[in-house]
Design a protein around this motif. Sequence first.
Motif, PDB file in Angstrom:
ATOM      1  N   LEU A  23       0.822  -1.190   0.000  1.00  0.00           N
ATOM      2  CA  LEU A  23       0.000   0.000   0.000  1.00  0.00           C
ATOM      3  C   LEU A  23       0.868   1.255   0.000  1.00  0.00           C
ATOM      4  CD1 LEU A  23      -2.899   1.226   0.382  1.00  0.00           C
ATOM      5  CD2 LEU A  23      -2.397   1.223   2.830  1.00  0.00           C
ATOM      6  N   GLU A  24       0.514   2.233  -0.849  1.00  0.00           N
ATOM      7  CA  GLU A  24       1.238   3.503  -0.854  1.00  0.00           C
ATOM      8  C   GLU A  24       0.524   4.497   0.042  1.00  0.00           C
ATOM      9  OE1 GLU A  24       2.149   5.134  -4.623  1.00  0.00           O
ATOM     10  OE2 GLU A  24       3.161   3.333  -5.365  1.00  0.00           O
ATOM     11  N   PRO A  48       6.795  -2.744   5.269  1.00  0.00           N
ATOM     12  CA  PRO A  48       5.782  -1.705   5.520  1.00  0.00           C
ATOM     13  C   PRO A  48       5.859  -0.605   4.475  1.00  0.00           C
ATOM     14  CG  PRO A  48       7.645  -1.350   6.953  1.00  0.00           C
ATOM     15  CD  PRO A  48       7.934  -2.632   6.200  1.00  0.00           C
ATOM     16  N   PRO A  49       4.790   0.142   4.271  1.00  0.00           N
ATOM     17  CA  PRO A  49       4.831   1.256   3.316  1.00  0.00           C
ATOM     18  C   PRO A  49       5.593   2.461   3.846  1.00  0.00           C
ATOM     19  CG  PRO A  49       2.684   1.154   4.371  1.00  0.00           C
ATOM     20  CD  PRO A  49       3.434  -0.051   4.840  1.00  0.00           C
ATOM     21  N   LEU A  50       5.752   2.521   5.179  1.00  0.00           N
ATOM     22  CA  LEU A  50       6.387   3.692   5.789  1.00  0.00           C
ATOM     23  C   LEU A  50       6.719   3.350   7.234  1.00  0.00           C
ATOM     24  CD1 LEU A  50       5.293   7.348   5.319  1.00  0.00           C
ATOM     25  CD2 LEU A  50       5.380   6.468   7.641  1.00  0.00           C
ATOM     26  N   VAL A  51       7.774   3.957   7.745  1.00  0.00           N
ATOM     27  CA  VAL A  51       8.173   3.774   9.140  1.00  0.00           C
ATOM     28  C   VAL A  51       8.272   5.138   9.804  1.00  0.00           C
ATOM     29  CG1 VAL A  51      10.013   3.006  10.699  1.00  0.00           C
ATOM     30  CG2 VAL A  51       9.419   1.630   8.688  1.00  0.00           C
ATOM     31  N   VAL A  52       7.703   5.249  10.992  1.00  0.00           N
ATOM     32  CA  VAL A  52       7.793   6.479  11.769  1.00  0.00           C
ATOM     33  C   VAL A  52       8.530   6.162  13.066  1.00  0.00           C
ATOM     34  CG1 VAL A  52       6.557   8.413  12.782  1.00  0.00           C
ATOM     35  CG2 VAL A  52       5.568   7.194  10.851  1.00  0.00           C
ATOM     36  N   LEU A  53       9.516   6.992  13.403  1.00  0.00           N
ATOM     37  CA  LEU A  53      10.341   6.774  14.588  1.00  0.00           C
ATOM     38  C   LEU A  53      10.244   7.987  15.512  1.00  0.00           C
ATOM     39  CD1 LEU A  53      13.496   5.315  12.794  1.00  0.00           C
ATOM     40  CD2 LEU A  53      11.660   4.029  13.919  1.00  0.00           C
ATOM     41  N   THR A 103      -5.674   7.863  12.903  1.00  0.00           N
ATOM     42  CA  THR A 103      -7.118   7.773  13.141  1.00  0.00           C
ATOM     43  C   THR A 103      -7.895   8.593  12.112  1.00  0.00           C
ATOM     44  OG1 THR A 103      -6.844   7.369  15.503  1.00  0.00           O
ATOM     45  CG2 THR A 103      -8.947   8.294  14.801  1.00  0.00           C
ATOM     46  N   GLU A 104      -7.425   9.801  11.855  1.00  0.00           N
ATOM     47  CA  GLU A 104      -8.113  10.663  10.878  1.00  0.00           C
ATOM     48  C   GLU A 104      -8.136  10.036   9.488  1.00  0.00           C
ATOM     49  OE1 GLU A 104      -5.861  14.218  11.112  1.00  0.00           O
ATOM     50  OE2 GLU A 104      -6.609  14.768  13.119  1.00  0.00           O
ATOM     51  N   ARG A 105      -7.047   9.353   9.116  1.00  0.00           N
ATOM     52  CA  ARG A 105      -6.934   8.804   7.763  1.00  0.00           C
ATOM     53  C   ARG A 105      -7.247   7.311   7.694  1.00  0.00           C
ATOM     54  NH1 ARG A 105      -4.747  12.436   4.152  1.00  0.00           N
ATOM     55  NH2 ARG A 105      -4.650  14.479   5.154  1.00  0.00           N
ATOM     56  N   ARG A 106      -7.629   6.720   8.838  1.00  0.00           N
ATOM     57  CA  ARG A 106      -7.944   5.287   8.883  1.00  0.00           C
ATOM     58  C   ARG A 106      -6.763   4.443   8.403  1.00  0.00           C
ATOM     59  NH1 ARG A 106     -11.572   8.089  10.779  1.00  0.00           N
ATOM     60  NH2 ARG A 106     -13.819   7.575  10.669  1.00  0.00           N
ATOM     61  N   ILE A 107      -5.571   4.773   8.920  1.00  0.00           N
ATOM     62  CA  ILE A 107      -4.351   4.046   8.556  1.00  0.00           C
ATOM     63  C   ILE A 107      -3.943   3.164   9.725  1.00  0.00           C
ATOM     64  CG2 ILE A 107      -1.911   4.279   7.948  1.00  0.00           C
ATOM     65  CD1 ILE A 107      -2.617   7.012   6.744  1.00  0.00           C
ATOM     66  N   ALA A 108      -3.621   1.927   9.441  1.00  0.00           N
ATOM     67  CA  ALA A 108      -3.239   0.985  10.492  1.00  0.00           C
ATOM     68  C   ALA A 108      -1.833   1.274  11.006  1.00  0.00           C
ATOM     69  CB  ALA A 108      -3.331  -0.443   9.975  1.00  0.00           C
ATOM     70  N   LEU A 109      -1.625   0.963  12.290  1.00  0.00           N
ATOM     71  CA  LEU A 109      -0.327   1.146  12.936  1.00  0.00           C
ATOM     72  C   LEU A 109       0.136  -0.168  13.542  1.00  0.00           C
ATOM     73  CD1 LEU A 109      -1.031   4.417  14.972  1.00  0.00           C
ATOM     74  CD2 LEU A 109       0.355   4.252  12.898  1.00  0.00           C
ATOM     75  N   THR A 110       1.413  -0.471  13.382  1.00  0.00           N
ATOM     76  CA  THR A 110       2.015  -1.612  14.065  1.00  0.00           C
ATOM     77  C   THR A 110       3.122  -1.092  14.978  1.00  0.00           C
ATOM     78  OG1 THR A 110       1.531  -3.212  12.323  1.00  0.00           O
ATOM     79  CG2 THR A 110       3.351  -3.736  13.797  1.00  0.00           C
ATOM     80  N   PRO A 111       2.872  -1.023  16.302  1.00  0.00           N
ATOM     81  CA  PRO A 111       3.934  -0.614  17.218  1.00  0.00           C
ATOM     82  C   PRO A 111       5.074  -1.635  17.190  1.00  0.00           C
ATOM     83  CG  PRO A 111       1.782  -0.500  18.279  1.00  0.00           C
ATOM     84  CD  PRO A 111       1.604  -1.264  17.001  1.00  0.00           C
ATOM     85  N   ALA A 171      -1.678  -5.545   6.559  1.00  0.00           N
ATOM     86  CA  ALA A 171      -2.761  -4.671   6.090  1.00  0.00           C
ATOM     87  C   ALA A 171      -2.286  -3.255   5.797  1.00  0.00           C
ATOM     88  CB  ALA A 171      -3.893  -4.645   7.123  1.00  0.00           C
ATOM     89  N   GLY A 172      -1.083  -3.143   5.223  1.00  0.00           N
ATOM     90  CA  GLY A 172      -0.554  -1.830   4.885  1.00  0.00           C
ATOM     91  C   GLY A 172      -0.212  -0.982   6.088  1.00  0.00           C
ATOM     92  N   SER A 173       0.052  -1.609   7.228  1.00  0.00           N
ATOM     93  CA  SER A 173       0.320  -0.867   8.459  1.00  0.00           C
ATOM     94  C   SER A 173       1.591  -0.037   8.364  1.00  0.00           C
ATOM     95  CB  SER A 173       0.488  -1.836   9.640  1.00  0.00           C
ATOM     96  OG  SER A 173      -0.705  -2.474   9.955  1.00  0.00           O
ATOM     97  N   ILE A 174       1.527   1.153   8.900  1.00  0.00           N
ATOM     98  CA  ILE A 174       2.723   1.941   9.176  1.00  0.00           C
ATOM     99  C   ILE A 174       3.392   1.340  10.409  1.00  0.00           C
ATOM    100  CG2 ILE A 174       3.530   4.164  10.060  1.00  0.00           C
ATOM    101  CD1 ILE A 174       1.360   5.500   8.418  1.00  0.00           C
ATOM    102  N   VAL A 175       4.694   1.180  10.369  1.00  0.00           N
ATOM    103  CA  VAL A 175       5.423   0.767  11.566  1.00  0.00           C
ATOM    104  C   VAL A 175       5.692   1.995  12.423  1.00  0.00           C
ATOM    105  CG1 VAL A 175       7.636  -0.060  12.435  1.00  0.00           C
ATOM    106  CG2 VAL A 175       6.472  -1.310  10.617  1.00  0.00           C
ATOM    107  N   LEU A 176       5.284   1.903  13.688  1.00  0.00           N
ATOM    108  CA  LEU A 176       5.542   2.966  14.654  1.00  0.00           C
ATOM    109  C   LEU A 176       6.617   2.436  15.606  1.00  0.00           C
ATOM    110  CD1 LEU A 176       2.762   4.938  16.594  1.00  0.00           C
ATOM    111  CD2 LEU A 176       5.118   4.728  17.316  1.00  0.00           C
ATOM    112  N   GLY A 177       7.858   2.782  15.328  1.00  0.00           N
ATOM    113  CA  GLY A 177       8.983   2.251  16.093  1.00  0.00           C
ATOM    114  C   GLY A 177       9.332   3.140  17.272  1.00  0.00           C
ATOM    115  N   VAL A 178       9.572   2.532  18.420  1.00  0.00           N
ATOM    116  CA  VAL A 178       9.876   3.300  19.633  1.00  0.00           C
ATOM    117  C   VAL A 178      11.352   3.217  20.017  1.00  0.00           C
ATOM    118  CG1 VAL A 178       7.527   3.062  20.523  1.00  0.00           C
ATOM    119  CG2 VAL A 178       9.266   1.363  21.157  1.00  0.00           C
TER     120      VAL A 178
END
Length: 470
Positions: free
Chosen positions: A2-3, A41-46, A61-69, A84-91
Motif C-alpha cells: 500500500l502507498e 511496511p509502506p512507511l516507518v515512523v520513529l 485515526t483521521e486517515r484510517r491508517i493501520a499502525l504496528t507498534p 494490512a498496509g500498516s505503518i510501523v511505529l517504532g519506539v
Amino acid sequence: MLEIAPDVVAALRDAVPGGVLTEAEDLIAYGFDGTFFSQVPPLVVLPATTAQVSAVHRIATERRIALTPRAMGSGLSGGAIPLAGSIVLGVARMDRILAIDPVDRVAVVEAGVVNARLQREVERHGLFYPPDPSSLKQSAIGGNVAENAGGARCLKYGVTGDYVLALEVVLPDGTVIRTGGRTVKNVTGYDLRRLFTGAEGTLGTITEITLRLLAKPKFARAALAVFDRIEDAAEAATAVMASGILPSAIELLDRLTMRCVEANDPIGLPVDADAILIFGVDGNHENVLADELASIERTVREHGAREVTVARSDAEAERLWTARRSISPALARRRPNKFSEDVCVPPRAIAALVRRAREIAAQYALEIPVFGHVGDGNLHPNILCDKSDHEEMARVAGAARAIFEATVELGGTLSGEHGIGLLKKQFMELDLGADAIALMRKIKDAIDPLGIMNPGKVFPDPGGADAFRL
C-alpha cells in the motif's frame, strides 16, 4: 504494498521531524522479526517523544491508517510484522532511563530501553530487575511488556508483568493515559496495567514504563546435570521443585539442541547425553546456596542423573547461561526456518509433554528440539523446517496443532512468554474457547473501534486460514 498518500507523509514529517523513513532499503529492516514471517511496511515512523507518538496516532485515526507498534523486532510470534498496509511505529529512539530510585525501588524507562542495559544500570545501585528473556541484549522493555516476556529467572521471580507498576499508553485516537503508580499496592479501579501488558500492541502504544525493582542477591551459582533419558531429566526437575528448594532457574536442553549449540559455538556440552538440566540458585548467604546445590545434586542423582557438575566460577556459570541464550541462533543454522513453540504446562505434566513432543516429532517426520524453562513447565519445542517446502509445512502445521492439543489436554496453555501474534492465532480457540475470544474482541472493539492497532494479530482469522502464510 500500500502507498501512503503524499499529504499523509507530509503530515507525519511535520509531526515527527527527521523520523519518517520511506526508502526501500530502510523499510526492509522493519518488515521482519524473530519468526519466518516478513512484510515490508509502506512507511516507518520513529518518534522520540510521547507527544510525537500521540500525533502519529491522531493522523492514523483521521486517515484510517493501520499502525504496528514495534520496539526492537526480536519477538518470536510475529507481533511486530506490519500487516494490512500498516505503518510501523517504532519506539527505538525513545530509549531514556528516566529514573532509578533506590528508595522506592523503581525504575522509570521509555519503551525503547534495551533490557540488558536496564539491568546493568540498576545493578550499579545494588538493585535487580529479574525478567531475563534470552533476547535481553536485543529486546526492549516496551516489547517485553507488550509480549509479557519471561526468561530463565522467571521460575523464582516471575514474568515482566509482575514488575510493571505503571504504564503510559497512547490510545488509538491519540489520547495519552497513565495507569498504575509507584506503589506495590494499587487496586484503584480496573487493573489497566494488566490489560495493556501482553496485549501485543493491539490496544495502544506503550511509551513509558515504571518497573518494580528488587535488592540484588549477593551470590549466584550454577550447576549442570547430565541425563541419558530426557524423561528422567523432566522428572528430576519436577522432583527438585517438589523438594522445597526454589532455584532461580532450571533449564532443559535435549540432545539435538545441544548438538546445534555445539556446532554454533562449542563450549563442551555432553552431546552423547539425551538431555541436560542447568540449575541456577541465588541469595545472600553463600553457605545456604551450597546446601541448596547439594540437595539438588542428591535429588537429580536419585532421578537418573549420571553426572552433576557445579560451576567453579562466575565465568563458568556465565558460559552455561550464554549457551542457553544462544539456542535460537544455533537452531537457525540447522534449517532455514523454525516454528518457535512456547507452551507451558503444570509441573506434574512436564514429563508427559516431553514424551508427547518426541512422539509427535516421529509421527510427522520432523526435527523438534526440545528445550526451555522446565522448572515452571515452559517448554520450547521448536519445529525445524523450510517454509518454501509446502509439503513439509503441512506436516509442521499438523505437528504444531498436535503439540498444542497435548498441552491443553495436560492443563497447559499455548504461550508462556512469547505471545500469540501471527504464529499461534489460528490455534487460540484450543486454549481459550470461543466465548473468551468473543469477550476479548469486545474489549478490542471498545478501545480500538476503527481496528487500526496492529491488525491481524492475536485473533484467529475466520475460516481457519493457513497459520503459516501472510
